[in-house]
Motif scaffolding. Structure first.
Motif, PDB file in Angstrom:
ATOM      1  N   VAL A 123      25.445 -30.441  77.974  1.00 21.92           N
ATOM      2  CA  VAL A 123      25.032 -30.419  79.373  1.00 21.92           C
ATOM      3  C   VAL A 123      23.655 -31.074  79.533  1.00 21.92           C
ATOM      4  O   VAL A 123      23.406 -31.798  80.507  1.00 21.92           O
ATOM      5  CB  VAL A 123      25.027 -28.972  79.914  1.00 21.92           C
ATOM      6  CG1 VAL A 123      24.339 -28.897  81.270  1.00 21.92           C
ATOM      7  CG2 VAL A 123      26.459 -28.451  80.032  1.00 21.92           C
ATOM      8  N   THR A 124      22.778 -30.843  78.565  1.00 20.41           N
ATOM      9  CA  THR A 124      21.466 -31.493  78.593  1.00 20.41           C
ATOM     10  C   THR A 124      21.621 -33.013  78.567  1.00 20.41           C
ATOM     11  O   THR A 124      20.948 -33.733  79.325  1.00 20.41           O
ATOM     12  CB  THR A 124      20.612 -31.034  77.402  1.00 20.41           C
ATOM     13  OG1 THR A 124      20.431 -29.615  77.465  1.00 20.41           O
ATOM     14  CG2 THR A 124      19.255 -31.712  77.398  1.00 20.41           C
TER      15      THR A 124
ATOM     16  N   VAL B 153      20.784 -35.751  81.715  1.00 24.04           N
ATOM     17  CA  VAL B 153      19.889 -36.896  81.571  1.00 24.04           C
ATOM     18  C   VAL B 153      20.615 -38.194  81.944  1.00 24.04           C
ATOM     19  O   VAL B 153      20.053 -39.052  82.632  1.00 24.04           O
ATOM     20  CB  VAL B 153      19.333 -36.968  80.140  1.00 24.04           C
ATOM     21  CG1 VAL B 153      18.592 -38.268  79.907  1.00 24.04           C
ATOM     22  CG2 VAL B 153      18.395 -35.788  79.882  1.00 24.04           C
ATOM     23  N   LEU B 154      21.854 -38.326  81.522  1.00 24.97           N
ATOM     24  CA  LEU B 154      22.628 -39.511  81.895  1.00 24.97           C
ATOM     25  C   LEU B 154      22.846 -39.566  83.408  1.00 24.97           C
ATOM     26  O   LEU B 154      22.876 -40.656  83.996  1.00 24.97           O
ATOM     27  CB  LEU B 154      23.973 -39.517  81.157  1.00 24.97           C
ATOM     28  CG  LEU B 154      23.887 -39.791  79.656  1.00 24.97           C
ATOM     29  CD1 LEU B 154      25.242 -39.553  78.986  1.00 24.97           C
ATOM     30  CD2 LEU B 154      23.410 -41.218  79.388  1.00 24.97           C
ATOM     31  N   ARG B 155      22.982 -38.413  84.028  1.00 25.96           N
ATOM     32  CA  ARG B 155      23.078 -38.370  85.492  1.00 25.96           C
ATOM     33  C   ARG B 155      21.815 -38.954  86.130  1.00 25.96           C
ATOM     34  O   ARG B 155      21.889 -39.722  87.104  1.00 25.96           O
ATOM     35  CB  ARG B 155      23.268 -36.929  85.954  1.00 25.96           C
ATOM     36  CG  ARG B 155      23.304 -36.762  87.486  1.00 25.96           C
ATOM     37  CD  ARG B 155      23.228 -35.304  87.875  1.00 25.96           C
ATOM     38  NE  ARG B 155      21.988 -34.703  87.419  1.00 25.96           N
ATOM     39  CZ  ARG B 155      21.862 -33.429  87.027  1.00 25.96           C
ATOM     40  NH1 ARG B 155      22.899 -32.615  87.048  1.00 25.96           N
ATOM     41  NH2 ARG B 155      20.700 -32.972  86.633  1.00 25.96           N
ATOM     42  N   ASP B 156      20.660 -38.619  85.569  1.00 26.11           N
ATOM     43  CA  ASP B 156      19.404 -39.149  86.112  1.00 26.11           C
ATOM     44  C   ASP B 156      19.319 -40.663  85.933  1.00 26.11           C
ATOM     45  O   ASP B 156      18.814 -41.379  86.806  1.00 26.11           O
ATOM     46  CB  ASP B 156      18.212 -38.472  85.433  1.00 26.11           C
ATOM     47  CG  ASP B 156      18.093 -37.004  85.801  1.00 26.11           C
ATOM     48  OD1 ASP B 156      18.710 -36.591  86.799  1.00 26.11           O
ATOM     49  OD2 ASP B 156      17.393 -36.265  85.075  1.00 26.11           O
ATOM     50  N   VAL B 157      19.811 -41.142  84.786  1.00 28.70           N
ATOM     51  CA  VAL B 157      19.837 -42.594  84.560  1.00 28.70           C
ATOM     52  C   VAL B 157      20.731 -43.267  85.597  1.00 28.70           C
ATOM     53  O   VAL B 157      20.362 -44.287  86.204  1.00 28.70           O
ATOM     54  CB  VAL B 157      20.331 -42.909  83.134  1.00 28.70           C
ATOM     55  CG1 VAL B 157      20.537 -44.416  82.959  1.00 28.70           C
ATOM     56  CG2 VAL B 157      19.354 -42.375  82.091  1.00 28.70           C
ATOM     57  N   ILE B 158      21.912 -42.696  85.806  1.00 28.77           N
ATOM     58  CA  ILE B 158      22.851 -43.253  86.779  1.00 28.77           C
ATOM     59  C   ILE B 158      22.261 -43.221  88.182  1.00 28.77           C
ATOM     60  O   ILE B 158      22.419 -44.172  88.966  1.00 28.77           O
ATOM     61  CB  ILE B 158      24.187 -42.478  86.712  1.00 28.77           C
ATOM     62  CG1 ILE B 158      24.980 -42.924  85.474  1.00 28.77           C
ATOM     63  CG2 ILE B 158      25.016 -42.689  87.977  1.00 28.77           C
ATOM     64  CD1 ILE B 158      26.250 -42.142  85.234  1.00 28.77           C
TER      65      ILE B 158
ATOM     66  N   ALA C  24      28.196 -20.553  68.466  1.00 28.44           N
ATOM     67  CA  ALA C  24      27.907 -21.981  68.287  1.00 28.44           C
ATOM     68  C   ALA C  24      28.375 -22.795  69.482  1.00 28.44           C
ATOM     69  O   ALA C  24      27.718 -23.776  69.871  1.00 28.44           O
ATOM     70  CB  ALA C  24      28.567 -22.487  67.008  1.00 28.44           C
ATOM     71  N   ALA C  25      29.492 -22.398  70.086  1.00 25.84           N
ATOM     72  CA  ALA C  25      30.011 -23.130  71.251  1.00 25.84           C
ATOM     73  C   ALA C  25      29.006 -23.113  72.392  1.00 25.84           C
ATOM     74  O   ALA C  25      28.835 -24.116  73.098  1.00 25.84           O
ATOM     75  CB  ALA C  25      31.339 -22.529  71.696  1.00 25.84           C
ATOM     76  N   LYS C  26      28.324 -21.995  72.585  1.00 21.87           N
ATOM     77  CA  LYS C  26      27.340 -21.894  73.674  1.00 21.87           C
ATOM     78  C   LYS C  26      26.207 -22.899  73.473  1.00 21.87           C
ATOM     79  O   LYS C  26      25.773 -23.567  74.418  1.00 21.87           O
ATOM     80  CB  LYS C  26      26.782 -20.479  73.743  1.00 21.87           C
ATOM     81  CG  LYS C  26      27.818 -19.413  74.057  1.00 21.87           C
ATOM     82  CD  LYS C  26      27.171 -18.026  74.002  1.00 21.87           C
ATOM     83  CE  LYS C  26      28.196 -16.932  74.180  1.00 21.87           C
ATOM     84  NZ  LYS C  26      27.574 -15.580  74.087  1.00 21.87           N
ATOM     85  N   TYR C  27      25.733 -22.998  72.236  1.00 29.66           N
ATOM     86  CA  TYR C  27      24.638 -23.937  71.957  1.00 29.66           C
ATOM     87  C   TYR C  27      25.123 -25.385  72.061  1.00 29.66           C
ATOM     88  O   TYR C  27      24.388 -26.262  72.529  1.00 29.66           O
ATOM     89  CB  TYR C  27      24.054 -23.668  70.568  1.00 29.66           C
ATOM     90  CG  TYR C  27      23.164 -22.455  70.530  1.00 29.66           C
ATOM     91  CD1 TYR C  27      21.817 -22.531  70.888  1.00 29.66           C
ATOM     92  CD2 TYR C  27      23.659 -21.215  70.147  1.00 29.66           C
ATOM     93  CE1 TYR C  27      20.997 -21.419  70.867  1.00 29.66           C
ATOM     94  CE2 TYR C  27      22.846 -20.083  70.119  1.00 29.66           C
ATOM     95  CZ  TYR C  27      21.520 -20.199  70.478  1.00 29.66           C
ATOM     96  OH  TYR C  27      20.710 -19.093  70.464  1.00 29.66           O
TER      97      TYR C  27
ATOM     98  N   PHE D 249      27.266 -30.623  88.304  1.00 34.78           N
ATOM     99  CA  PHE D 249      27.587 -29.392  87.563  1.00 34.78           C
ATOM    100  C   PHE D 249      26.671 -29.208  86.352  1.00 34.78           C
ATOM    101  O   PHE D 249      26.563 -28.098  85.818  1.00 34.78           O
ATOM    102  CB  PHE D 249      29.044 -29.423  87.090  1.00 34.78           C
ATOM    103  CG  PHE D 249      29.336 -30.493  86.086  1.00 34.78           C
ATOM    104  CD1 PHE D 249      29.131 -30.265  84.732  1.00 34.78           C
ATOM    105  CD2 PHE D 249      29.812 -31.736  86.478  1.00 34.78           C
ATOM    106  CE1 PHE D 249      29.392 -31.258  83.793  1.00 34.78           C
ATOM    107  CE2 PHE D 249      30.069 -32.727  85.558  1.00 34.78           C
ATOM    108  CZ  PHE D 249      29.860 -32.493  84.205  1.00 34.78           C
ATOM    109  N   ALA D 250      26.025 -30.280  85.916  1.00 32.69           N
ATOM    110  CA  ALA D 250      25.226 -30.239  84.688  1.00 32.69           C
ATOM    111  C   ALA D 250      23.814 -29.737  84.999  1.00 32.69           C
ATOM    112  O   ALA D 250      22.863 -30.507  85.063  1.00 32.69           O
ATOM    113  CB  ALA D 250      25.183 -31.622  84.031  1.00 32.69           C
ATOM    114  N   TRP D 251      23.702 -28.438  85.208  1.00 30.19           N
ATOM    115  CA  TRP D 251      22.394 -27.815  85.389  1.00 30.19           C
ATOM    116  C   TRP D 251      21.880 -27.436  84.018  1.00 30.19           C
ATOM    117  O   TRP D 251      22.413 -26.535  83.372  1.00 30.19           O
ATOM    118  CB  TRP D 251      22.511 -26.557  86.249  1.00 30.19           C
ATOM    119  CG  TRP D 251      22.984 -26.800  87.642  1.00 30.19           C
ATOM    120  CD1 TRP D 251      23.187 -28.008  88.253  1.00 30.19           C
ATOM    121  CD2 TRP D 251      23.340 -25.797  88.602  1.00 30.19           C
ATOM    122  NE1 TRP D 251      23.643 -27.835  89.529  1.00 30.19           N
ATOM    123  CE2 TRP D 251      23.749 -26.490  89.779  1.00 30.19           C
ATOM    124  CE3 TRP D 251      23.356 -24.408  88.596  1.00 30.19           C
ATOM    125  CZ2 TRP D 251      24.162 -25.810  90.919  1.00 30.19           C
ATOM    126  CZ3 TRP D 251      23.762 -23.734  89.733  1.00 30.19           C
ATOM    127  CH2 TRP D 251      24.157 -24.429  90.880  1.00 30.19           C
ATOM    128  N   ALA D 252      20.844 -28.094  83.580  1.00 32.35           N
ATOM    129  CA  ALA D 252      20.358 -27.890  82.212  1.00 32.35           C
ATOM    130  C   ALA D 252      19.447 -26.667  82.116  1.00 32.35           C
ATOM    131  O   ALA D 252      18.367 -26.706  81.529  1.00 32.35           O
ATOM    132  CB  ALA D 252      19.637 -29.135  81.716  1.00 32.35           C
TER     133      ALA D 252
END
Length: 276
Positions: free
Chosen positions: A221-222, A226-231, A212-215, A261-264
């Motif tokens: 991270v997803t 997305v928040l990175r793209d907004v920023i 469950a932790a992996k999911y 680091f957030a590679w989705a």
């Protein structure tokens, strides 16, 4: 190029958010039963703080882009407190105003938003101080024990996200433990809801929490990506104002760099054990 005091403050806030998020993701990958239960609380603290800072950066950068790079006053940001749902909704409004569709895909029942809601509840004093509040009979008892609620989310993930093979693997771990130990071993451990477990169910549950932790990490991270793209979009708007002002000093860093680091990529995320 010169960098203004505002530039450095935004840089420091980006580094703070990055550290909290990475520490939280790493702790979630390691947390489990027994002496690793305490790591769940590290997860809740770090991720709730990290997401709060990211969402507040969205509001700050939007205000700066609309107001000649002047940051908002303290009341504008402080008014949201630690309310992650309210901050996320405010970020949606920013995106809608700017015709940015990045946040549109997150439905209220999606796993990233379920986890965000859980962290919102935890950030409330009734969540962060849940154990002490119950010990002392404090009036702030907003949520069930956070760690027990996380156990419910983990069970939900196993039912709705995990593959049949992953569910079968967890059951196999229990059967193997039963064969290996039989009646020769006893367990003193309990589940996240404090219910005692025998040896075989203990191994099943430990495997479920790991899966469950992996999911959960992939969902988080997803959301961060997305928040990175907004920023990044907001930084573009702020830089346009900065260039027009011709002040000679940079006011806004490339904020997306703090969240690279957030590679989705699901396979990459599901394998990764330490962040960044």
């Amino acid at each position: 190029m010169r960098f203004s005091p505002t530039w450095y403050l935004l840089e420091q806030e980006g580094l703070l958010a990055q550290a909290c998020l990475c520490n939280g993701l790493t702790a979630l990958r390691r947390a489990n039963l027994g002496d690793k239960k305490g790591l769940f609380y590290s997860v809740f603290f770090e991720l709730s703080i990290g997401l709060e800072r990211v969402l507040k950066l969205v509001l700050i950068l939007d205000h700066m882009a609309r107001n000649q790079l002047v940051p908002p006053d303290s009341k504008t940001v402080e008014g949201y407190g630690h309310k992650l749902r309210a901050l996320f909704d405010a970020s949606r409004v920013v995106c809608a105003t700017r015709n940015v569709t990045a946040l549109d895909g997150f439905q209220s029942d999606s796993l990233p938003i379920v986890i965000l809601g859980f962290l919102d509840d935890f950030a409330h004093p009734g969540g962060r101080y849940s154990n002490i509040n119950k010990l002392t009979g404090h009036r702030h008892q907003k949520m069930v024990a956070p760690i027990a609620r996380w156990g419910e989310i983990a069970s939900q993930i196993m039912q709705t996200q995990a593959t049949p093979r992953e569910r079968e693997r967890a059951q196999m771990n229990g059967r193997m433990a039963s064969i290996a130990f039989g009646d020769a071993a006893a367990s003193l451990m309990s589940d996240l809801d404090q219910q005692h477990m025998d040896v075989a169910p203990l191994h099943v549950r430990a495997s479920e929490l790991d899966t469950a932790a992996k999911y959960a990490i992939h969902a988080l991270v997803t959301l961060i990506a997305v928040l990175r793209d907004v920023i990044d979009s907001l930084c573009d708007s702020a830089w346009a104002v900065n260039r027009a002002a011709q002040s000679g000093a940079a006011e806004v860093p490339a904020m997306k760099e703090f969240f690279q680091f957030a590679w989705a990529d699901k396979q990459y995320v599901m394998r990764k054990r330490q962040w960044p």
